[in-house]
Scaffold this motif. Structure first.
Motif, mmCIF file in Angstrom:
data_model
loop_
_atom_site.group_PDB
_atom_site.id
_atom_site.type_symbol
_atom_site.label_atom_id
_atom_site.label_comp_id
_atom_site.label_asym_id
_atom_site.label_seq_id
_atom_site.Cartn_x
_atom_site.Cartn_y
_atom_site.Cartn_z
ATOM 1 N N MET A 1 66.458 -120.779 25.849
ATOM 2 C CA MET A 1 66.032 -119.882 26.225
ATOM 3 C C MET A 1 64.419 -119.583 25.392
ATOM 4 O O MET A 1 64.397 -118.758 24.879
ATOM 5 N N SER A 2 63.707 -118.759 26.428
ATOM 6 C CA SER A 2 62.313 -118.592 25.349
ATOM 7 C C SER A 2 61.656 -117.223 26.547
ATOM 8 O O SER A 2 62.695 -116.623 27.887
ATOM 9 N N VAL A 3 60.828 -117.115 25.886
ATOM 10 C CA VAL A 3 60.380 -115.785 26.888
ATOM 11 C C VAL A 3 58.653 -115.205 26.187
ATOM 12 O O VAL A 3 58.786 -115.241 24.777
ATOM 13 N N ILE A 4 57.986 -115.080 27.293
ATOM 14 C CA ILE A 4 56.932 -114.617 26.409
ATOM 15 C C ILE A 4 56.960 -113.230 27.726
ATOM 16 O O ILE A 4 56.837 -112.941 28.740
ATOM 17 N N GLU A 5 55.917 -112.276 26.554
ATOM 18 C CA GLU A 5 56.064 -111.002 26.513
ATOM 19 C C GLU A 5 54.577 -110.273 26.795
ATOM 20 O O GLU A 5 53.534 -110.808 25.756
ATOM 21 N N ILE A 6 54.230 -110.145 27.953
ATOM 22 C CA ILE A 6 52.275 -109.363 27.651
ATOM 23 C C ILE A 6 52.501 -108.013 27.529
ATOM 24 O O ILE A 6 53.305 -107.306 28.362
ATOM 25 N N LYS A 7 51.998 -106.959 26.457
ATOM 26 C CA LYS A 7 52.187 -105.446 26.362
ATOM 27 C C LYS A 7 50.555 -105.424 25.879
ATOM 28 O O LYS A 7 49.760 -105.679 25.554
ATOM 29 N N ASP A 8 50.428 -104.286 27.080
ATOM 30 C CA ASP A 8 49.475 -103.782 27.557
ATOM 31 C C ASP A 8 47.867 -103.768 27.302
ATOM 32 O O ASP A 8 47.279 -103.924 25.992
ATOM 33 N N LEU A 9 47.658 -104.813 27.469
ATOM 34 C CA LEU A 9 46.885 -106.291 27.534
ATOM 35 C C LEU A 9 45.914 -105.942 27.820
ATOM 36 O O LEU A 9 45.403 -105.051 29.222
ATOM 37 N N HIS A 10 44.764 -105.482 26.772
ATOM 38 C CA HIS A 10 42.967 -105.048 27.547
ATOM 39 C C HIS A 10 42.153 -105.930 26.782
ATOM 40 O O HIS A 10 42.373 -106.657 25.795
ATOM 41 N N ALA A 11 41.627 -106.774 28.006
ATOM 42 C CA ALA A 11 40.075 -107.828 28.011
ATOM 43 C C ALA A 11 39.217 -107.398 28.552
ATOM 44 O O ALA A 11 39.473 -106.798 29.916
ATOM 45 N N SER A 12 38.123 -107.458 27.719
ATOM 46 C CA SER A 12 36.990 -107.858 28.978
ATOM 47 C C SER A 12 36.184 -108.905 28.634
ATOM 48 O O SER A 12 36.163 -110.206 28.069
ATOM 49 N N VAL A 13 34.815 -108.943 29.435
ATOM 50 C CA VAL A 13 33.681 -110.409 29.312
ATOM 51 C C VAL A 13 32.212 -109.552 29.921
ATOM 52 O O VAL A 13 31.983 -108.756 29.874
ATOM 53 N N GLU A 14 31.164 -110.421 29.034
ATOM 54 C CA GLU A 14 30.194 -110.426 28.195
ATOM 55 C C GLU A 14 29.614 -110.547 29.925
ATOM 56 O O GLU A 14 29.807 -111.451 29.836
ATOM 57 N N THR A 15 28.363 -109.420 30.806
ATOM 58 C CA THR A 15 28.043 -109.776 31.879
ATOM 59 C C THR A 15 26.633 -109.630 31.529
ATOM 60 O O THR A 15 26.115 -109.100 30.906
ATOM 61 N N ASN A 16 25.261 -109.628 32.417
ATOM 62 C CA ASN A 16 23.622 -109.998 32.240
ATOM 63 C C ASN A 16 24.314 -107.669 32.578
ATOM 64 O O ASN A 16 22.480 -107.897 31.869
#
Length: 258
Positions: A1-16
């Motif tokens: 048994m495996s588990v993936i846990e995403i915790k309070d993930l914030h991400a951004s990207v560069e735009t014009n």
């Protein structure tokens, strides 16, 4: 048994217009043998979540954790994440001219497993997987995705999934561009991989048609960079009938989110 846990993930990207935050506190846990559908309006950040998990350099993680069996994969390179058991089926698979499918697949299998598969067993597995996906054997000698139709590209993605045997698969709009027959064949491949390995699945989609073939255990609504509602498969039926208007920021429309 495996588990993936995403915790309070914030991400951004560069735009014009400068750096823009896309993910705004994503929390999600997926266990082995579970299928989670991520649904939401255009521009809500669903694909950004998929590519951030896979390690695309375009997206910068601002804060949060993604633990795969307790290990934070955000410190890993994309190839290390693949070795750890993460797989991304891309919405728009890229062409790789000059690289035969068979060479690409065996190289990927060797990189993920840490050793080359035995030729005889590999040939047997590749032939069987291609047959199950109704792929002409000639595809094995063609360059990766070069000249492939949309349906053929998606079958090639699922072919990788079946051969690499990851712990978790991220399917980014795998249903886009598929006719009914191709959708059924691709879905059968995903279901087969899950049945054979206990694969955990995060499936990004706009529509419920693929959910008729790949049955979700849990459905999440993704809007404005995070999950805003979670329920069982019945939530997908509600979304099919009512759309996403209630989840959009006040005054916005789905087309404006694209």
């Amino acid at each position: 048994m495996s588990v993936i846990e995403i915790k309070d993930l914030h991400a951004s990207v560069e735009t014009n217009e400068g750096r823009k935050q896309i993910l705004k506190g994503v929390n999600l846990t997926i266990n082995s043998n579970e299928t989670h559908a991520i649904m939401g309006p255009n521009g809500s950040g669903k694909s950004t979540l998929a590519y951030t998990l896979a390690g695309h350099p375009k997206y910068e993680v601002d804060s949060g954790e993604v633990l795969l069996d307790g290990v934070d994969i955000l410190t890993m390179t994309p190839d290390e994440r693949a070795q750890a058991g993460l797989f991304l089926a891309m919405q728009y698979p890229v062409e790789v001219p000059g690289v035969p499918m068979t060479n690409f697949l065996r190289t990927a299998k060797t990189a993920v497993d840490g050793e080359a598969p035995a030729i005889r067993q590999w040939t047997k597995d590749l032939t069987a997987a291609m047959k199950n996906l109704r792929m002409d054997p000639k595809f094995a000698t063609r360059s990766v995705n070069e000249g492939f139709s949309g349906g053929e590209k998606k079958r090639a993605e699922v072919l990788q999934l079946e051969l690499l045997k990851p712990k978790f698969a991220i399917l980014d709009e795998t249903d886009s561009g598929l006719d009914v027959d191709a959708l059924r064949i691709v879905s059968e491949g995903v279901n087969r991989a899950k049945a054979n390995t206990g694969l955990g699945i995060m499936m990004v989609t706009h529509y419920t048609r693929i959910l008729k073939y790949i049955k979700p255990d849990i459905v999440h609504v993704f809007a404005d960079g995070h999950i805003v509602e979670t329920a069982g498969p019945e939530l997908a039926d509600y979304l099919e009938e009512n759309g996403y208007d209630k989840y959009l920021p006040e005054g916005a429309t789905e087309s404006a989110q694209a």
